[in-house]
Design an enzyme around this catalytic site. Structure first.
Site, short mmCIF file in Angstrom:
data_model
loop_
_atom_site.label_atom_id
_atom_site.label_comp_id
_atom_site.label_asym_id
_atom_site.label_seq_id
_atom_site.Cartn_x
_atom_site.Cartn_y
_atom_site.Cartn_z
N TYR B 301 3.32 6.49 -20.90
CA TYR B 301 2.39 6.42 -19.76
C TYR B 301 1.11 7.17 -20.10
CZ TYR B 301 1.24 6.04 -14.76
OH TYR B 301 0.67 5.74 -13.55
N TYR B 352 -4.04 -1.28 -16.38
CA TYR B 352 -3.30 -0.22 -15.70
C TYR B 352 -2.61 -0.79 -14.47
CZ TYR B 352 -2.60 4.17 -13.11
OH TYR B 352 -2.06 5.22 -12.40
#
Ligand SMILES: [Zn+2]
Lengths: 157, 399
Positions: B301, B352
């Site tokens: 992440y 994203y």
């Protein structure tokens, strides 16, 4: 951006504040009452001596609710900081760059009683990790006194 | 008894990724439905099979999604608390629901449209309110952080990155290496939003956002939806694609990790100067019975480039404090790296969707269909993080 702030009052390096009311409750009111008189007063566990900020209702070390309020010297050191260049709101273009820091307060154990503050009245390039600072209060209204920090040049590290 | 190898990801679906706001006039709901339908179709299943929702970060409301899709019977709806940190952990919750007999076909979906709100703290329509009196912090306590000038996750990442630089000698060149690696991977992908090459000069010429972080250290701002479908391991073997087994999954962190980190930062220093993922990493590896040396590709992440470096440390690919030199030595490169990272381009260069693009890439790597395929990839790590409790990690294994 928020009640009571207009563009004409914005000053480079000074974050104007987003929450200009304390919404104080029984666990936070002593901090603000002292702040109005330029005093830094922080809750401390009567059982184990741990300071805590924000002034949450229970000691995170021993879970006691019994609390004393202690006045601190009002100085500390920069644990870390950022220089904010990009304005997240158009009005903040007049404010950027500004410095925001995490400060370990003298007289406390540090961790768990840090204060998050805008460091003002300095060249952002002069701020460094470990730099000594003094907490000052900006009395923006009858309720809110915003804590900020100023570099202390003449205090031995 | 754990969920190890008890369930498998069997379907993946996604909308295109759009630059912030450009998915309009689609809605978050319509994109979520499209991704779920594509994921079911990919698995060879349909809405008639779907009975569970393992979600995170207020992705969407299961009641609305189920009604819109016409799900015959809903048997499981769970939303992990927190934010994008729980993305990888949602797969573990799906596996637990299936292994525990509560549901048979569980979808995990994220959908986001940043036309009327921006996730990073930027104002929209004059309102600068992100995280105010939200995420479990009440107003008496936000009074202690809202006037600091710390306004969003990027500001916290900058504070943490600077402390990491101070303690360990990490340099901006190391952050740049993460950004450049991600961009190199994205360039070859038709799904990616950023496909122009990024050089070290480009990086150092970029404007500062929150020193020490510049524009390229920040995630993209994206619209889109990604969904995956999880079923039992037994059932997975009869479906369309080779199963991708959930080997181990954990979410959490130490209790003092706290809520939104730019309003907190009261954790012990070793937790503050980290991604907050060490405890979840340890439990994840224990459950799977493997270690970092067994991982072939890591989908980490990457809301901010320093958080990739700190997760490499926290997930055990290098010692704590060595993440900077580790990436500088080329270890995370697709070709020649000891642990290829974010082969899809990540949040930094592909798009994203709050962690789900990483899950999608893990599944493609383990099916052997990835654009930047890691040769012989059998085990993939997917992580979620890093702005508030819980953080999460999941290990996936090729069937
Ligand atoms: Zn105590």
């Amino acid at each position: 951006m928020t009640d009571g702030v207009t563009s004409s009052e914005l000053r480079r390096g000074v974050f104007p504040g987003l929450q200009l009311q304390t919404y104080a409750d029984e666990t936070t009111e002593p901090f603000w009452s002292a702040a109005r008189h330029d005093r830094l007063v922080v809750p401390r566990c009567r059982e184990c001596g741990t300071f805590r900020l924000p002034p949450l209702p229970i000691c995170h070390v021993c879970q006691s609710e019994v609390t004393d309020w202690e006045e601190l010297p009002g100085t500390g050191t920069v644990l870390t900081f950022t220089i904010v260049h990009h304005p997240l709101h158009p009005d903040l273009a007049a404010v950027c760059p500004y410095v925001s820091a995490v400060v370990d307060l003298d007289g406390t154990q540090g961790e768990g009683a840090r204060i998050l503050v805008n460091v003002t009245d300095c060249d952002p390039a002069a701020v460094s990790i470990g730099a000594p600072v003094r907490i000052v209060f900006d009395h923006v209204n009858d309720d809110m006194s915003i804590p900020r920090a100023n570099l202390v040049a003449d205090r031995p590290v | 008894m754990t969920i190890k190898d008890k369930a498998a990801v069997v379907g993946v679906g996604a909308t295109p990724y759009y630059k912030r706001g450009q998915s309009y006039p689609q809605t978050e709901l319509s994109m979520a439905c499209r991704a779920v339908l594509l994921a079911l179709e990919d698995a060879g299943l349909s809405v008639q099979d779907l009975d569970g929702f393992a979600l995170y970060a207020q992705a969407c409301e299961p009641a609305e999604l189920a009604a819109t899709l016409g799900v015959p019977e809903v048997r499981f709806t769970t939303m992990i608390t927190g934010g994008g940190g729980a993305s990888a952990g949602a797969l573990g919750v799906a596996a637990a629901a299936i292994h525990g007999g509560m549901a048979t076909t569980v979808v995990t979906v994220m959908t986001v449209q940043q036309r009327d709100r921006r996730l990073g703290g930027s104002s929209v329509g004059g309102q600068l309110t992100y995280g105010q009196a939200a995420m479990g912090i009440s107003r008496p306590y936000t009074a202690f952080s809202s006037n600091s000038g710390l306004l969003g996750p990027g500001h916290a990442a900058a504070l943490i990155a600077r402390r990491h630089m101070h303690l360990y000698g990490t340099e901006r060149e190391h952050f740049a290496e993460v950004c450049i690696t991600s961009r190199d991977n994205a360039i070859r992908r038709p799904t990616a939003l950023q496909t122009t090459p990024l050089s070290m000069d480009d990086y150092f010429n970029a404007r500062m956002i929150a020193d020490p972080l510049c524009l390229f250290d920040y995630t993209l701002e994206t619209d889109g939806a990604v969904a995956v479908v999880t079923v039992s391991a037994d059932r997975a073997r009869d479906l369309r694609h080779p199963p991708v087994y959930v080997m181990g999954s954990a979410h959490g962190g130490i209790g003092r990790t706290g809520p939104l980190n730019w309003k907190w930062l009261q954790m012990p220093e070793d937790d503050l100067v980290s991604s907050g993922s060490r405890s979840a990493a340890r439990r994840m590896y224990e459950m799977a019975g493997i270690g970092p040396a067994d991982v072939d590709v890591a989908l980490i992440y990457d809301n901010f480039s320093p958080m990739v470096i700190m997760q490499l440390e926290d997930y055990g690919f290098c010692p704590v404090g060595q993440g900077g030199p580790f990436v500088a030595d080329g270890n995370i490169r697709w070709k020649g790296g000891s642990i290829p990272v974010n082969t899809h381009g990540g949040n930094l260069s592909e798009g994203y969707v709050i962690g789900m693009t990483h899950v999608r890439e893990a599944v493609e790597q383990l099916r052997g269909t990835a654009v930047n395929q890691v040769d012989g990839a059998e085990v993939a790590l997917v992580t979620g993080g890093t702005s508030l409790l819980p953080m999460s990690g999941t290990l996936l294994r090729k069937g």
